[in-house]
Design a protein around this motif. Structure first.
Motif, PDB file in Angstrom:
ATOM      1  N   TRP A  99     -10.899  -2.117   0.235  1.00 30.85           N
ATOM      2  CA  TRP A  99      -9.705  -3.248   0.246  1.00 30.85           C
ATOM      3  C   TRP A  99     -10.392  -4.334   0.093  1.00 30.85           C
ATOM      4  CZ3 TRP A  99      -5.689  -3.976   1.861  1.00 30.85           C
ATOM      5  CH2 TRP A  99      -4.471  -2.970   2.060  1.00 30.85           C
TER       6      TRP A  99
ATOM      7  N   THR B 195       0.690  -1.314  -0.175  1.00 35.63           N
ATOM      8  CA  THR B 195      -0.120   0.244  -0.724  1.00 35.63           C
ATOM      9  C   THR B 195       0.810   1.170  -0.330  1.00 35.63           C
ATOM     10  OG1 THR B 195      -0.099  -0.116   2.587  1.00 35.63           O
ATOM     11  CG2 THR B 195      -1.768  -1.118   0.869  1.00 35.63           C
TER      12      THR B 195
ATOM     13  N   VAL C 281      -7.404   3.602   2.145  1.00 36.84           N
ATOM     14  CA  VAL C 281      -6.721   1.794   2.736  1.00 36.84           C
ATOM     15  C   VAL C 281      -7.805   2.751   4.080  1.00 36.84           C
ATOM     16  CG1 VAL C 281      -4.050   1.500   2.446  1.00 36.84           C
ATOM     17  CG2 VAL C 281      -4.955   3.775   3.591  1.00 36.84           C
TER      18      VAL C 281
END
Length: 259
Positions: free
Chosen positions: A67, A12, A61
């Motif tokens: 996600w 990420t 995130v």
């Protein structure tokens, strides 16, 4: 056979200085790599340079929905996820607590802590289905000590330590290892670029000269540690903290001169 051949690694915040270094390192070691970032343009450029073993996914995130979509897309392309590097994070402007807006504190917690929590939560079923995996949470040396004028960032990185240890206890029997990495001052835009216009970058306030290793860290210094922690060579390490800071937390190295 390369170290990470047939394994899939998600990073990420992968479009940034440290994140892109991690992506390149895992790719060079044979992994399928997933460039997860809010700014898809940066990710697309990196994927284009790496080739078919790389894919780009848009990921905020802090979004549970994103996600879920990201993990689904990755599994459709590469199969179960083997490694997650929770690298995305933000810094704050320096300010005493009494002059820090609560929204600044909350944003740091949302991205630096909740983002990692959601990542662990989202990737666990995929790793379990694949027989296990490794999750690496990027913390900071600020998560090991108090740091004046950085309450939001410091608190968020301390929270990452607790999250890491709790998740390690819960998921160890599933073959999923979780560790935290605590970089010191590393030459990335987070350090070299002002957080807000008119401010000085953090690098202006740091000189490596007094410390045991008198140089500023490079992203590759962190990437090499991640390769070890994600590999089978670290199969007995979980719930641990790995500091890579050139001796910053040790304090200044005194120079001895014989009389």
């Amino acid at each position: 056979m390369q170290r990470f051949e047939n394994r899939t690694v998600i990073v990420t915040g992968a479009g940034g200085g440290m994140g892109s270094s991690h992506v390149r390192a895992f790719h060079a070691a044979g992994a399928n790599v997933v460039v997860a970032d809010r700014e898809t343009e940066r990710g697309e450029q990196l994927v284009a340079a790496l080739g078919p073993r790389a894919m780009n996914v848009r990921l905020d995130v802090t979004s549970e929905t994103q996600w879920t979509a990201a993990i689904t897309a990755v599994q459709e392309r590469f199969g179960p996820v083997s490694v997650l590097v929770n690298n995305a994070g933000i810094q704050q402007s320096a300010a005493p607590i009494e002059h820090t807006d609560p929204s600044v504190f909350q944003r740091a917690m949302d991205i630096n802590v909740t983002g990692q929590f959601l990542g662990i939560r989202a990737v666990t079923p995929s790793m379990r289905a694949g027989g296990g995996g490794s999750i690496i949470n990027i913390a900071s040396t600020m998560g090991n000590v108090g740091t004046a004028y950085y309450a939001a960032y410091t608190a968020s990185k301390w929270a990452v330590r607790g999250l890491t240890k709790t998740a390690a206890l819960e998921l160890g029997r599933d073959g999923i290892r979780i560790n935290s990495v605590h970089p010191g001052v590393v030459s990335t835009p987070l350090i070299n670029t002002p957080v807000a216009p008119g401010e000085r970058p953090i690098s202006d306030f740091y000189s490596p000269e007094p410390y045991a290793i008198p140089r500023i860290g490079q992203p590759e210094d962190i990437s090499r540690l991640l390769l070890f922690l994600a590999s089978d060579e670290a199969s007995y390490a979980t719930g641990s903290e790995f500091v890579v800071d050139g001796g910053l937390l040790l304090g200044p190295a005194l120079q001895y001169e014989a009389a």
